[in-house]
Enzyme design. Structure first.
Site, PDB file in Angstrom:
ATOM      1  N   LEU A   1       0.867  -1.162   0.000  1.00  0.00           N
ATOM      2  CA  LEU A   1       0.000   0.000   0.000  1.00  0.00           C
ATOM      3  C   LEU A   1       0.909   1.218   0.000  1.00  0.00           C
ATOM      4  CD1 LEU A   1      -2.767  -0.897   2.643  1.00  0.00           C
ATOM      5  CD2 LEU A   1      -2.973  -0.925   0.159  1.00  0.00           C
ATOM      6  N   ASP A   2       0.505   2.265  -0.708  1.00  0.00           N
ATOM      7  CA  ASP A   2       1.316   3.474  -0.768  1.00  0.00           C
ATOM      8  C   ASP A   2       1.549   4.052   0.627  1.00  0.00           C
ATOM      9  OD1 ASP A   2       1.400   3.242  -3.500  1.00  0.00           O
ATOM     10  OD2 ASP A   2      -0.185   4.715  -3.872  1.00  0.00           O
ATOM     11  N   TYR A   3       2.572   4.876   0.733  1.00  0.00           N
ATOM     12  CA  TYR A   3       2.955   5.530   1.995  1.00  0.00           C
ATOM     13  C   TYR A   3       1.767   6.232   2.652  1.00  0.00           C
ATOM     14  CZ  TYR A   3       5.805   8.575   5.051  1.00  0.00           C
ATOM     15  OH  TYR A   3       6.368   9.227   6.127  1.00  0.00           O
TER      16      TYR A   3
ATOM     17  N   HIS B   1       0.691   2.077  -7.669  1.00  0.00           N
ATOM     18  CA  HIS B   1      -0.239   3.225  -7.576  1.00  0.00           C
ATOM     19  C   HIS B   1      -1.486   3.035  -8.444  1.00  0.00           C
ATOM     20  CE1 HIS B   1       3.155   5.117  -5.619  1.00  0.00           C
ATOM     21  NE2 HIS B   1       3.852   5.167  -6.734  1.00  0.00           N
TER      22      HIS B   1
END
Length: 240
Positions: free
Chosen positions: A100-102, A187
């Site tokens: 999962l993205d930051y 993303h």
């Protein structure tokens, strides 16, 4: 006899993809011999050393984490940012299943089972992932249809998705949208909305297959039950 990269992954040392990189980068020895061949096979009696560490068989573990914002989905970050494995109290070498993205929150699986991780991540196995996105603007019917049929991101068309507008706030001109995909490209959800000219302001993954965040606050985690692990294996191997 099994492929070397599979044995390394199943030991819990790292994922199969990373194991392949280590073999190619001359970091793996079998019985004292440097191995750079990805198809190399070993048996249970072979002595395997990866990056100077002897590989031993570990008990398989499976965690479900409610990932908070501000953590990197990795075991290490060269920029010194916090990583998700810091949140799990274990001495075993685990790693996230996908990422999962930051700034993305929600459900994330972590394990030391390489086969399980590969099954969960491979798009051909069609493991559904449900996201809730807060986006700028209102998502029109034609845009919903476009997302549902697949949009081109990074030169490749995405698979079909399920898209539903949950709420529109006229005052802030933002929409809350539910989107279900089974891929896990870089993303991806953000880029899909960008493809139909909507910026994602906030993103949370609320479900993987039948697994939810019920009972877990941000940063909290739990072990998957044997029954849940078996069910996920069956889902992946049957392609849903």
């Amino acid at each position: 006899m099994e492929r070397l990269q599979k044995v390394i992954a199943n030991s819990g040392y790292t994922s199969r993809r990373k194991a392949e990189e280590l073999i190619v980068n001359k970091e793996v020895f079998v019985n004292g011999k440097l191995i750079t061949e990805l198809g190399y096979r070993v048996d249970k009696n072979d002595d395997i050393v990866v990056e100077g560490t002897h590989i031993t068989k570990e008990n398989k573990v499976y965690y479900l984490l409610n990932k908070p914002r501000g953590y990197v989905s990795s075991t290490y970050d060269e920029k010194g940012r916090k990583v998700v494995t810091d949140l799990i109290d274990t001495t075993l070498r685990i790693y996230p299943v996908g990422r999962l993205d930051y700034d993305t929150t929600g459900i994330l699986l972590l394990t030391n089972d390489g086969e399980f991780a590969n099954l969960m991540m491979h798009p051909k196995n069609k493991i559904d992932k449900l996201y809730i996105a807060k986006i700028k603007g209102i998502l029109f019917k034609n845009e919903i249809e476009e997302l549902s049929k697949g949009v081109v991101i990074d030169g490749v068309k995405t698979s079909r998705a399920k898209v539903k507008v949950k709420k529109y706030d006229k005052k802030t001109n933002t929409s809350i949208v539910e989107i279900i995909i089974h891929e896990g490209r870089n993303h991806q959800v953000k880029k899909m909305f960008e493809a139909v000219n909507h910026e994602v302001l906030k993103l949370k993954r609320e479900q993987i297959a039948f697994l939810t965040l019920d009972g877990l606050s941000s940063k909290e985690y739990r072990m998957l039950t044997p029954k849940e692990v078996k069910r996920l294996y069956n889902l992946a191997k049957n392609g849903k």
